[in-house]
Design an enzyme around this catalytic site. Structure first.
Site, PDB file in Angstrom:
ATOM      1  N   CYS A 320      33.002  38.187  45.544  1.00  0.00           N
ATOM      2  CA  CYS A 320      34.277  36.857  45.296  1.00  0.00           C
ATOM      3  C   CYS A 320      35.135  37.396  45.280  1.00  0.00           C
ATOM      4  CB  CYS A 320      33.430  36.040  44.834  1.00  0.00           C
ATOM      5  SG  CYS A 320      34.526  34.120  45.467  1.00  0.00           S
ATOM      6  N   LEU A 321      36.289  36.144  44.945  1.00  0.00           N
ATOM      7  CA  LEU A 321      36.741  36.318  44.584  1.00  0.00           C
ATOM      8  C   LEU A 321      37.380  38.071  43.606  1.00  0.00           C
ATOM      9  CD1 LEU A 321      39.762  36.226  44.629  1.00  0.00           C
ATOM     10  CD2 LEU A 321      39.549  34.440  43.028  1.00  0.00           C
TER      11      LEU A 321
END
Length: 588
Positions: A320-321
């Site tokens: 993800c991030l």
């Protein structure tokens, strides 16, 4: 946190500074009044749509025609219904069918009339909200979204007297379902006011039931703790694996219960695994920015891994991030001639934010400015502010159907490890979140070559490392079409996997999990580009978990197994601090 672009400079007059501070206070209060959603953004969208619809006679005629057709379809259905034998009425096919209302009770009078009217209104607004000449795309998406939210509120399923399934349960149970529902509502309200987790979450204790893979914390700084996991095989591959999770969530999404822990699986495949556990930031960490997460997070962890396993290149993995941060860091390392990475694995990580999916509904200048004003007072973005946006994106599944089930039917589902993890929320530092929204979402600096690390720009086109890139089919946080855009940004070899499931469930795809499937294909370095839809149409579907594919991919790029390294590297400043999962993951 840094001031937004419209803030006065340090040399501005005291009057200008005071005016800006007053506006910041007013905007923060406005944000609190409106649940951190910008009304101006919504109003502009509706005005854009309504004003352009007003000068689009063709579209209005089309909508009028649709309404007339729906009226005729509804009258025809009702006529057939009343003319049929009572025993056969439920078999008459309605004009619109919907899996949300699959129970036979919805075909009984008068609920069939209520339902068909509601579904036709949904269909009408779906057509009305799109295809109007001159409406900005972002505004069109907002109109569709908020119209859908309002219609969800009006669904006949949400109310006791208009839901035949609830009425039938009430008659059969003499109202016991409503009694249980009231108890469920009181319990949920009490827990929310007391900031307690949902019922059943206490059965998943961090360090005992989840995040239980044995290991040691060997590094702690203001941003993160680094966990080194103990080997579970007699020999390990010489190249370690460094996992960089997102700091929008607790790291143990990758180390849930022993049966579905990706970390435990990787350790069992003969790898020395390290994982970052981010600090849950508070007001004191409000000044942390993207550069801090890069320097004190990724790069500090990489230094520690190299101290424990000196002279070995690292398989870097980002989720993800954390995957976005890893891509940024990898490009910076290549720019600076640093060759410590052996490969990149990016899970549901966006690098091009030109089409970021449904989250873009909550990201425009008006919305970001409102969040910045609110974060300026607290130093962070609260977890419930983020959770609210995600819930609205899936309002039927996450709000309305759950409320009907728990409060009207009196049924409460059982808790699992993924749900318990999801309730263990985190905050976001104000400065970092502002930079993330502006530089990546609004300005798309990373894919455009404008993103700077250490004051100098980076380019993903410089990355030549082999990349294992995973997208999930029903991801509403990082849509797989957006994840796939990495093919446009680097000529590197990319093995792309598209797996069933959503942003989290698609990654937690342990071996033996039922109903899992995936597609996989490798584009060789410098190979020709193929669009995402063409890729999906051409690549065959395989049944099962994608984890073995990743393990095989890593093994093909790893050396022969040998003796496991020691835990930590005390002589080089990385002594064992405590047992995993450490202390940062326990912060509330």
């Amino acid at each position: 946190m840094p001031r937004p672009p419209h803030a006065p400079g340090d040399q501005a007059s005291d009057a200008s500074q005071a005016a800006w501070q007053l506006d910041a206070l007013a905007h923060a209060a406005w944000a609190r009044m409106n649940a951190s959603v910008s009304p101006q953004s919504v109003w502009l969208a509706w005005f854009d749509w309504a004003s352009h619809l007003a000068i689009s006679p063709g579209k209005r005629l089309e909508l009028l025609r649709l309404a007339q057709d729906q009226r005729e379809d509804l009258l025809l259905y009702l006529r057939q219904y009343w003319q049929a034998d009572p025993a056969q009425r439920a078999d008459i096919e309605p004009p619109i069918s919907d899996k949300r209302f699959r129970e036979s009770e919805w075909r009984q009078w008068p609920f069939n009339l209520l339902l068909q009217a509601y579904l036709m209104a949904e269909r009408w607004w779906q057509e009305a909200g799109q295809g109007v000449w001159g409406v900005e795309k972002h505004h069109e998406n907002l109109v569709n979204f908020w119209a859908h939210q309002l219609l969800q509120v009006l669904s006949p399923a949400n109310y006791w007297l208009s839901n035949p399934v609830v009425l039938a349960q009430t008659r059969a149970q003499a109202g016991a379902n409503l009694s249980r529902g009231l108890a469920n509502w009181l319990d949920a309200s009490t827990r929310q006011l007391a900031h307690l987790p949902p019922p059943g979450a206490e059965d998943f204790v961090v360090g005992r039931d989840v995040a239980a893979t044995p290991g040691k914390v060997i590094l702690r700084n203001d941003v993160m703790e680094l966990i080194q996991y103990a080997p579970s095989t007699g020999q390990v591959h010489p190249e370690p694996v460094l996992v960089v999770p997102a700091w929008i969530m607790k790291y143990y999404i990758l180390d849930l219960s022993p049966g579905n822990s990706l970390v435990r699986y990787l350790v069992g495949q003969g790898y020395t695994v390290f994982c970052i556990s981010w600090k849950n930031p508070g007001e004191a960490e409000g000044g942390l920015g993207m550069e801090d997460y890069l320097q004190q997070g990724l790069f500090a962890a990489l230094d520690a891994v190299q101290a424990v396993v000196p002279g070995r290149k690292v398989h870097a993995t980002g989720y993800c991030l954390g995957g976005t941060l890893l891509a940024i860091g990898a490009a910076a390392l290549v720019r600076d001639g640093d060759e410590r990475l052996a490969s990149l694995s990016l899970f549901t990580a966006q690098t091009d934010f030109s089409e970021p999916g449904e989250l873009a509904l909550f990201i425009d200048e008006s919305q970001v400015s409102l969040l910045e004003a609110q974060m300026k007072r607290t130093g962070y973005l609260r977890s419930d502010q983020m959770a609210g946006a995600f819930q609205m994106l899936r309002s039927y599944d996450m709000i309305w159907s759950r409320m009907v089930r728990e409060y009207l039917l009196g049924e409460r589902g059982s808790m699992n490890d993924l749900m318990a993890w999801n309730a263990d929320a985190t905050r976001m530092p104000a400065r970092m979140h502002s930079q993330y929204l502006r530089r990546l979402f609004l300005d798309n600096d990373l894919s455009s070559g404008r993103y700077e690390v250490g004051g100098k720009p980076i380019s993903l086109a410089d990355i030549a490392l082999p990349i294992f890139n995973v997208g999930t089919l029903t991801d509403h946080v990082a849509p797989w079409h957006s994840v796939y855009k990495l093919h446009n940004l680097t000529p590197a070899e990319i093995t792309f996997v598209l797996t069933s499931g959503g942003h989290n469930a698609g990654i937690v795809s342990e071996i033996g999990h039922p109903h899992r499937s995936y597609q996989i294909h490798t584009r060789r370095a410098g190979g020709r580009y193929r669009s995402a839809d063409d890729w999906q149409a051409a690549v065959p579907v395989r049944q099962g978990s994608w984890w073995p594919e990743w393990a095989a991919w890593l093994q093909a790029r790893s050396g022969a197994p040998g003796k496991p390294p020691r835990m930590g590297a005390a002589r080089r400043g990385y002594r064992v601090l405590q047992d995993a999962p450490g202390s940062y993951v326990l912060e509330k």
